[in-house]
Design a protein around this motif. Sequence first.
Motif, PDB file in Angstrom:
ATOM      1  N   CYS A  17       0.821  -1.224   0.000  1.00 34.03           N
ATOM      2  CA  CYS A  17       0.000   0.000   0.000  1.00 34.03           C
ATOM      3  C   CYS A  17       0.849   1.267   0.000  1.00 34.03           C
ATOM      4  CB  CYS A  17      -0.854   0.056   1.269  1.00 34.03           C
ATOM      5  SG  CYS A  17      -2.277  -1.025   1.243  1.00 34.03           S
ATOM      6  N   ASP A  18       0.339   2.268  -0.688  1.00 29.33           N
ATOM      7  CA  ASP A  18       0.766   3.630  -0.441  1.00 29.33           C
ATOM      8  C   ASP A  18      -0.414   4.250   0.304  1.00 29.33           C
ATOM      9  OD1 ASP A  18       1.787   6.456  -2.553  1.00 29.33           O
ATOM     10  OD2 ASP A  18       1.415   6.263  -0.398  1.00 29.33           O
ATOM     11  N   PRO A  19      -0.320   4.299   1.640  1.00 26.92           N
ATOM     12  CA  PRO A  19      -1.520   4.655   2.418  1.00 26.92           C
ATOM     13  C   PRO A  19      -2.123   6.012   2.028  1.00 26.92           C
ATOM     14  CG  PRO A  19       0.231   3.829   3.848  1.00 26.92           C
ATOM     15  CD  PRO A  19       0.829   4.015   2.498  1.00 26.92           C
ATOM     16  N   LEU A  20      -1.241   6.979   1.777  1.00 31.17           N
ATOM     17  CA  LEU A  20      -1.703   8.273   1.262  1.00 31.17           C
ATOM     18  C   LEU A  20      -0.762   8.708   0.162  1.00 31.17           C
ATOM     19  CD1 LEU A  20      -2.836  10.803   4.015  1.00 31.17           C
ATOM     20  CD2 LEU A  20      -4.215   9.693   2.279  1.00 31.17           C
ATOM     21  N   ASP A  21      -1.267   8.679  -1.057  1.00 33.29           N
ATOM     22  CA  ASP A  21      -0.460   9.149  -2.193  1.00 33.29           C
ATOM     23  C   ASP A  21      -0.802  10.627  -2.430  1.00 33.29           C
ATOM     24  OD1 ASP A  21       1.186   8.892  -4.633  1.00 33.29           O
ATOM     25  OD2 ASP A  21      -0.740   9.307  -5.611  1.00 33.29           O
ATOM     26  N   GLY A  22       0.244  11.469  -2.407  1.00 36.95           N
ATOM     27  CA  GLY A  22       0.008  12.904  -2.585  1.00 36.95           C
ATOM     28  C   GLY A  22      -0.285  13.585  -1.258  1.00 36.95           C
ATOM     29  N   SER A  23       0.275  13.033  -0.180  1.00 38.99           N
ATOM     30  CA  SER A  23      -0.059  13.576   1.156  1.00 38.99           C
ATOM     31  C   SER A  23       0.424  15.014   1.335  1.00 38.99           C
ATOM     32  CB  SER A  23       0.515  12.689   2.273  1.00 38.99           C
ATOM     33  OG  SER A  23       1.905  12.555   2.142  1.00 38.99           O
ATOM     34  N   SER A  24       1.358  15.450   0.480  1.00 44.69           N
ATOM     35  CA  SER A  24       1.768  16.871   0.586  1.00 44.69           C
ATOM     36  C   SER A  24       0.608  17.778   0.164  1.00 44.69           C
ATOM     37  CB  SER A  24       3.009  17.145  -0.277  1.00 44.69           C
ATOM     38  OG  SER A  24       2.701  16.822  -1.620  1.00 44.69           O
TER      39      SER A  24
ATOM     40  N   ARG B 156      -2.372  18.789 -17.208  1.00 42.11           N
ATOM     41  CA  ARG B 156      -3.145  18.515 -15.998  1.00 42.11           C
ATOM     42  C   ARG B 156      -2.168  17.900 -14.991  1.00 42.11           C
ATOM     43  NH1 ARG B 156      -6.243  21.245 -18.047  1.00 42.11           N
ATOM     44  NH2 ARG B 156      -8.502  21.049 -18.418  1.00 42.11           N
ATOM     45  N   TYR B 157      -1.699  18.694 -14.023  1.00 48.61           N
ATOM     46  CA  TYR B 157      -0.751  18.168 -13.037  1.00 48.61           C
ATOM     47  C   TYR B 157      -1.095  18.737 -11.678  1.00 48.61           C
ATOM     48  CZ  TYR B 157       3.530  16.508 -10.867  1.00 48.61           C
ATOM     49  OH  TYR B 157       4.416  15.851 -10.063  1.00 48.61           O
ATOM     50  N   GLY B 158      -1.383  17.807 -10.715  1.00 46.27           N
ATOM     51  CA  GLY B 158      -1.824  18.324  -9.420  1.00 46.27           C
ATOM     52  C   GLY B 158      -0.991  17.864  -8.246  1.00 46.27           C
TER      53      GLY B 158
ATOM     54  N   ALA C  53      -0.487  14.857  -7.020  1.00 44.42           N
ATOM     55  CA  ALA C  53      -0.776  13.523  -6.468  1.00 44.42           C
ATOM     56  C   ALA C  53      -0.922  12.597  -7.671  1.00 44.42           C
ATOM     57  CB  ALA C  53      -2.057  13.537  -5.643  1.00 44.42           C
ATOM     58  N   MET C  54      -0.032  11.593  -7.722  1.00 43.92           N
ATOM     59  CA  MET C  54      -0.012  10.751  -8.924  1.00 43.92           C
ATOM     60  C   MET C  54      -1.393  10.191  -9.257  1.00 43.92           C
ATOM     61  SD  MET C  54       2.021   7.214  -9.664  1.00 43.92           S
ATOM     62  CE  MET C  54       1.332   6.472  -8.221  1.00 43.92           C
ATOM     63  N   ILE C  55      -2.116   9.647  -8.285  1.00 45.17           N
ATOM     64  CA  ILE C  55      -3.361   8.953  -8.659  1.00 45.17           C
ATOM     65  C   ILE C  55      -4.414   9.935  -9.145  1.00 45.17           C
ATOM     66  CG2 ILE C  55      -3.098   6.846  -7.321  1.00 45.17           C
ATOM     67  CD1 ILE C  55      -5.088   8.251  -5.330  1.00 45.17           C
TER      68      ILE C  55
ATOM     69  N   GLY D 287       3.684  11.175 -16.349  1.00 43.57           N
ATOM     70  CA  GLY D 287       5.051  10.677 -16.184  1.00 43.57           C
ATOM     71  C   GLY D 287       5.754  11.343 -15.028  1.00 43.57           C
ATOM     72  N   TYR D 288       6.550  10.559 -14.331  1.00 44.84           N
ATOM     73  CA  TYR D 288       7.504  11.119 -13.366  1.00 44.84           C
ATOM     74  C   TYR D 288       8.827  10.485 -13.721  1.00 44.84           C
ATOM     75  CZ  TYR D 288       8.832  13.791  -9.289  1.00 44.84           C
ATOM     76  OH  TYR D 288       9.374  14.748  -8.473  1.00 44.84           O
ATOM     77  N   PRO D 289       9.626  11.176 -14.558  1.00 47.03           N
ATOM     78  CA  PRO D 289      10.806  10.554 -15.167  1.00 47.03           C
ATOM     79  C   PRO D 289      11.977  10.429 -14.201  1.00 47.03           C
ATOM     80  CG  PRO D 289      10.715  12.865 -15.761  1.00 47.03           C
ATOM     81  CD  PRO D 289       9.465  12.586 -14.969  1.00 47.03           C
TER      82      PRO D 289
ATOM     83  N   GLY E 139      14.338   8.488 -10.350  1.00 49.22           N
ATOM     84  CA  GLY E 139      13.075   9.231 -10.186  1.00 49.22           C
ATOM     85  C   GLY E 139      12.613   9.220  -8.738  1.00 49.22           C
ATOM     86  N   LYS E 140      11.343   9.502  -8.517  1.00 49.26           N
ATOM     87  CA  LYS E 140      10.830   9.667  -7.147  1.00 49.26           C
ATOM     88  C   LYS E 140       9.895   8.540  -6.734  1.00 49.26           C
ATOM     89  CE  LYS E 140       8.033  12.779  -4.279  1.00 49.26           C
ATOM     90  NZ  LYS E 140       7.273  14.049  -4.197  1.00 49.26           N
ATOM     91  N   LEU E 141       9.159   7.976  -7.676  1.00 46.90           N
ATOM     92  CA  LEU E 141       8.060   7.074  -7.308  1.00 46.90           C
ATOM     93  C   LEU E 141       8.564   5.663  -7.028  1.00 46.90           C
ATOM     94  CD1 LEU E 141       5.415   8.488  -9.800  1.00 46.90           C
ATOM     95  CD2 LEU E 141       5.772   9.050  -7.390  1.00 46.90           C
TER      96      LEU E 141
END
Length: 288
Positions: free
Chosen positions: A91-98, A199-201, A203-205, A219-221, A229-231
């Motif tokens: 799990c990624d419990p919270l993706d985009g938690s920032s 469209r970029y916000g 949070a990946m999902i 993409g997150y290159p 990369g980061k992911l």
Amino acid sequence: MTVSDPVVEDVVSTISRTATEIRQGLVGRRGTVDEENPSGETQAEADIWADELLEGRLTEIDGIGEYASEERATVVDCGADPDGDAYAIACDPLDGSSNLKSNNAMGTIFGVYDAALPARGDTLVAAGYVLYGPITTMVLATEESVSVYEMSGGERRLVQSDVTLPEEPVVYGFGGGVSNWPDEFEAFAREIETELKLRYGGAMIADVNQVLTYGGIFGYPGLESRPAGKLRLQFEGNPIGYVVERAGGRSSNGHRSLLTIDPDDLHERTPVHVGNAELIDRLEDRPT
Ligand code: AHG
Ligand code: MN
Ligand code: MN
Ligand code: MN
């Protein structure tokens, strides 16, 4: 509509209930703690809280042998042997938690692997995410197809089945920042930005959900400063790659499907590109 595999159905309904609680509990948990996760990132209070809720519930399910998350250094062994007839959940419990600070969309990612972790993405039997947007929705991919559910009161209601990426791509979103992109990715991005809408916000999902809805590419290159990369492959790249490939699109680390990468480490990072097959093919065909 329930999932044919009873263990996967148990996982999905447990995540449905838990995600509803996670979303409700974000209020008042928007701060950060002075702890780092295994990727060296500052943790949000909600990262840890969501992970504890998920771990407590998912490890109770018969047929689950392991639980791992982006927020936990090691795999939690639930007793049954995942190389036997038990599954492992990542799990990624919270993706985009920032995005908690700016009150933008985020969500919970899950992957059900039929192998001990860390595992290849092509051992996934199901994967998906719960998106905390204006409406809480779940996107669930199984070996059969991709479905979208609306969530309310911990229950899920099927709103779309056999989801496929629209033929014509419309949106794109690339993370990491132009100044940090390798030249060949920058050249690709420059082409795409003349063809599609940004469209970029953050949070990946949420960004991938736009690609799934409208068609396009996320993409997150690999970056100049951080070639991998980061992911994270286990918790972000594989589950999202599985969803998009089941929806008729492609995933790539820039060279090959994410689902074919043999992992060395539970928390290894990877470049992540997902979206319409033609766009991913173009990325992979570029001279590197
Ligand atoms: P997480 O909150 O699980 O650490 O994931 C954040 C990831 C991913 O959701 C998003 O695509 C990416 O970080 C955004 O990174 P930037 O802030 O560099 O754009
Ligand atoms: Mn994080
Ligand atoms: Mn994430
Ligand atoms: Mn996370």
